[in-house]
Each structure stands twice: as structure tokens, then as C-alpha cells.
Design an enzyme around this catalytic site. Structure first.
Site: not given
Length: 498
Positions: A180, A199, A292
Site C-alpha cells: 500500500i 519497501r 499523515d
């Protein structure tokens, strides 16, 4: 290990289940994806309210689904369980897959048969004529403006795709990576792919650039996949297991995938919307700022630009979205539920761990409390370092508090009592400098690099102290039982108000 395995074929099956249980509300009013939907979802989530299906978002003919995983129970339902506590079984399954053990005998082999059966669901199943390709858009028909993409906060740089399931494959890997990674919309067919360097998607892109310099990197983005596939992408799946395979285990049925039109990547066959395209070498753009999960706006930083060259979708698609902000938000709720998954994984490696807790106020992962059965001097420090190193999910955990098993790791009154009575700051604080830190953590002196601290709030053993250690005060068990028997008859709170 047996599981309920709710077999939601797609997001619509899950919506129907939630609606039948009163866990989803349809909103008929025209509500603006620019800020208004965030405010509505935020108020609903903070009141532990239902998922929301906005049927007529302002400026779009596509409905918007929000607050889908806004309670831990809905996360559990999405994983095929009926309660949050049952998610421990998901963790047991993952722990056994991460470090499988051969049967110890015939009886053990028979007991493991349910697990072996579940493994049969791991391999994805490729299908043709997939629902996600009922409509195909190319050329001038590609326009992200047709979807109700949220602008979540007043200081955001623009609309943000917040639940994109990004599918990539590196040049050296057979399996695909699902992650994601939020995407800022910067044009009708362009977004910014925000992924951190460690990631999976970013690593695939790095390897591709090394192996095939100058060639565009194919990417697919699925929006509105089935819940098992979405949650599989945010769960600590072992490196040897694909997210599609794990989704099949959760679902109790193989994940159906279909080939992309522009590449050999496979996307969830039942996804509502799929964006297909490429990252072109050297094309980057400044991303942010955006509100965030920390409760602050993040810094502006450059990331690759994703050029969309084909959109496929179901008839009458549903756009799935969320927002991030100061906890509690949806990532924090996911963290509370996934906390139960982490416990058996840690216990497999460290059997002395009794419980593990990530308080949602700690921005999902920045603070952890571990209770343990201490067995020797220095044991708490070993567990502390184990938390930081065993699972990559905790490499950004800044604070680790270790307590004895007589302390409830999820009760701050217990934890604070242990910290204030069992710790000497000079002896029991472990400070580590120059370690990886979430780049969103602006408190660190350097972006992506900062310090961590461990708190040893356990009883001290010989070698850790020269003093006689204090004995906790406890009432005699027989006295407690006697008072339990006569308590109601004492009438102490009879007739009290409030």
C-alpha cells in the site's frame, strides 16, 4: 488449526456482510470529497461507527467507500474471523509458515493436517474475463478526475489515492510484491508513487533499473480489492510467502488473479478499478505535503511518477478510500487488530514473551510494551533487541518498554507503576543512536536516521543490582475470597448515585 474463513469473493460481498450486520451505512446526500468526507469519516471512526458508502459524492458518479476498517472487529471480519481475539490464530498460522517444523510423530502429523489443507489455498488461480476488466479505458478516456479522490486536509498538496494496492515484480523474483503506497494525483493520468527505499515496491524498481537501465518499469494499482487481499498487503507475511498466497489462506480459497493488459503482472480479478502503467527512468516529482498518521503534515520529497496508460474497471465501480491523521485513524485501528497477529509470531521466536502491545496513541508502531517471564540477568535487554530486529515492521519503533509478566502490558496504570518502581534511569535505559527511523518522524535530527530507547521495567536479578529487591504487596488469597463472599451484603455502594 481451523478457521472460519469467510469467503468474500470481492469487496461487494464484504459490503453486503457488513450491511447485514449493521456495520455499514449508505449516505445519500451529496458530500464533497474535498475535506468534507474526511471530517465525516473522522467523527464516525472516533465514535466507533460503521463503514460509510457515499453513494453520491460531489463531482463524481462513482460511489466512495470510507471507514471500511474503522473498528478492530471489521478488520477481523475482513480476515475471516469473528472477533479481534481470534486474530491470534492468524498469527499462529504465520508463525508456523515463517519457521515451519516437521511433525514430531504420527499424532503431530495428523494434528497438522488442517494446516496442510490450508496451504493448498496458497497458490493464486489465474482467470480470464475477470470482473475488473469489464470496462477498458485508454488514451483520452483515461482521467482520474472521474473518481471521487479525496483531498483529506486543508494543507494537503492535492487529491490523494490512499488505499492503492500496488503490484510490482523485480527482475530477479518470480513472485510479485503487493504493498500500500499512497499516490498524489498530479494529472489526469499521472500520480506520484510514494514508497520508502526499503519497501518491496521500491526494491523491485531499484533492481529493475540496475538490470534493465533505461527501460520503463511496469506497475499495476488495484483499487477496491477483496478484504483478504487488501489486509494481506499490510500483514507481516514471511518473505517466502506472497501476499496473494496469504490472502488465499485467510479466505480459505485461492486468490483469483488475471493478467494485466499492458504487462504480465497479475491483479486481483475482482478489484473495482485497476490502473496500469509504467515508471519511466528519471521521471520524479515533489510529493506532499500531506497530513499523515502522526497528526502532522509530512515534508516534501521527490518520488517516481507513475504514468497510467490503461484503466480497467467493473461496471458501476466503487472507489475505496481512507484518510490518515492523528490517532485514532484507520491505520491506528488496523494496528490494534494486527497487534494480535504479531503476538504469536514473536512468541514463536521468544517463548518468554507473554504479551506485546502497540498503543494506538503511539502512531501504530512507534511505542511497544512487552511483558515477559524473566529468567536471568540481562534477559529484558535481549527481548528489547529482539523486538527491534526480528520483524521489519518494528525497525521504526522508537520506544520499547519491557515489564514482568505480573504487569498488564495494555494497562498504562500497571506499566507506569512498573516504570517508576522497577527502573533506575542510569542502569535501565538503553539508548541506541544512528538507527533507521521513519522519514516522516521530523523529531529525528536527520531524515530517516535517529535514536531508539529501551526501558527495562522488570525486577532486577543478581548481577543487575546489589540491593535486596522489593516484594510487591498482595492480599492473602483466603482473605480476598472471604470478602468476595460477603461483599454485596456489606451494602457499601447501595443507593450510590452515578
Amino acid at each position: 488449526m481451523s478457521r472460519n474463513g469467510a469467503k468474500y469473493r470481492d469487496l461487494r460481498d464484504f459490503i453486503a456482510r457488513l450491511e447485514a450486520e449493521g456495520e455499514l451505512r449508505r449516505i445519500g446526500a451529496s458530500v464533497d470529497p474535498n475535506l468534507e468526507i474526511t471530517e465525516i469519516c473522522d467523527r464516525t471512526l472516533k465514535s466507533e461507527g460503521p463503514a460509510l458508502l457515499f453513494e453520491h459524492p460531489k463531482g463524481s458518479a462513482v460511489p466512495l467507500l470510507g471507514n471500511l476498517f474503522g473498528t478492530p472487529r471489521r478488520v477481523a471480519l475482513g480476515m475471516g474471523e469473528v472477533s479481534v481475539g481470534a486474530l491470534r490464530q492468524v498469527g499462529v498460522l504465520l508463525a508456523s509458515l515463517k519457521e515451519p517444523e516437521p511433525p514430531k510423530g504420527m499424532r503431530d502429523a495428523f494434528e497438522k493436517v488442517p494446516l496442510y489443507r490450508q496451504v493448498l489455498h496458497m497458490a493464486p488461480k489465474e482467470v480470464r474475463n475477470a470482473p475488473c476488466q469489464q470496462e477498458v479505458l485508454r488514451g483520452s478516456d483515461i482521467d482520474l478526475g472521474r473518481y471521487p479522490i479525496q483531498t483529506c486536509w486543508p494543507g494537503d498538496a492535492g487529491p490523494l489515492i490512499t488505499w492503492p494496492l500496488v503490484i510490482t515484480r523485480g527482475p530477479y523474483k518470480a513472485r510479485q510484491n503487493l504493498g500500500i503506497y499512497r499516490q498524489q494525483v498530479i494529472g489526469r493520468n499521472k500520480t506520484i508513487m510514494r514508497w520508502l527505499a526499503h519497501r518491496g515496491g521500491a526494491l523491485d524498481f531499484r533492481d529493475w533499473q540496475e538490470a534493465r537501465p533505461g527501460e520503463p518499469f511496469p506497475v499495476a494499482v488495484a483499487l477496491g480489492a477483496d478484504p483478504a487481499t487488501m489486509l494481506g498487503a499490510v500483514t507481516p507475511v514471511p518473505d517466502t510467502l506472497s501476499e496473494y498466497g496469504f490472502a488465499g489462506l485467510l479466505r480459505g480459497a485461492r486468490t483469483e488473479v488475471t493478467p494485466c493488459i499492458l504487462s504480465d503482472l497479475q491483479v486481483p480479478a475482482s478489484a473495482e478499478i485497476v490502473l496500469e502503467g509504467f515508471l519511466y527512468p528519471g521521471e520524479t516529482a515533489p510529493e506532499g505535503p500531506f497530513g499523515d498518521h502522526t497528526g502532522y503534515y509530512n515534508e516534501v520529497e521527490s518520488f517516481p511518477v507513475f504514468t497510467i496508460e490503461c484503466i480497467t474497471q467493473r461496471h458501476s465501480p466503487i472507489y475505496h478510500s481512507t484518510y490518515t491523521g492523528r490517532p485514532p485513524d484507520e491505520p491506528a485501528v488496523l494496528g490494534v487488530a494486527l497487534n494480535e497477529v504479531f503476538v504469536p509470531i514473536l512468541q514463536k521466536q521468544f517463548p518468554e514473551v507473554v504479551d506485546f502491545y502497540l498503543p494506538p496513541e503511539g502512531c501504530s508502531y512507534r511505542l511497544a510494551v512487552v511483558s515477559m517471564k524473566k529468567q536471568y540477568a540481562g534477559h529484558a535487554k535481549r527481548v528489547m533487541f529482539g523486538v527491534w530486529s526480528f520483524l521489519r515492521q518494528f525497525m521504526y519503533t522508537k520506544f520499547v518498554i519491557v515489564v514482568d509478566d505480573d504487569v498488564d502490558a495494555r494497562n498504562w496504570k500497571d506499566v507506569v507503576w512498573a516504570m517508576t518502581t522497577r527502573m533506575d534511569p542510569a542502569r535501565d535505559l538503553t539508548l541506541i543512536e544512528n538507527t533507521p527511523i521513519d522519514y516522516l518522524d521530523f523529531a529525528s535530527p536527520v531524515s530517516g536516521l535517529g535514536s531508539k530507547v529501551g526501558f527495562d521495567a522488570t525486577h532486577k536479578w543478581p548481577g543487575e543490582t546489589n540491593r535486596e529487591w522489593g516484594r510487591p504487596i498482595t492480599m492473602d488469597a483466603a482473605v480476598r475470597r472471604r470478602v468476595d463472599e460477603i461483599w454485596d451484603s456489606l451494602g457499601i455502594f447501595a443507593g450510590s448515585r452515578g
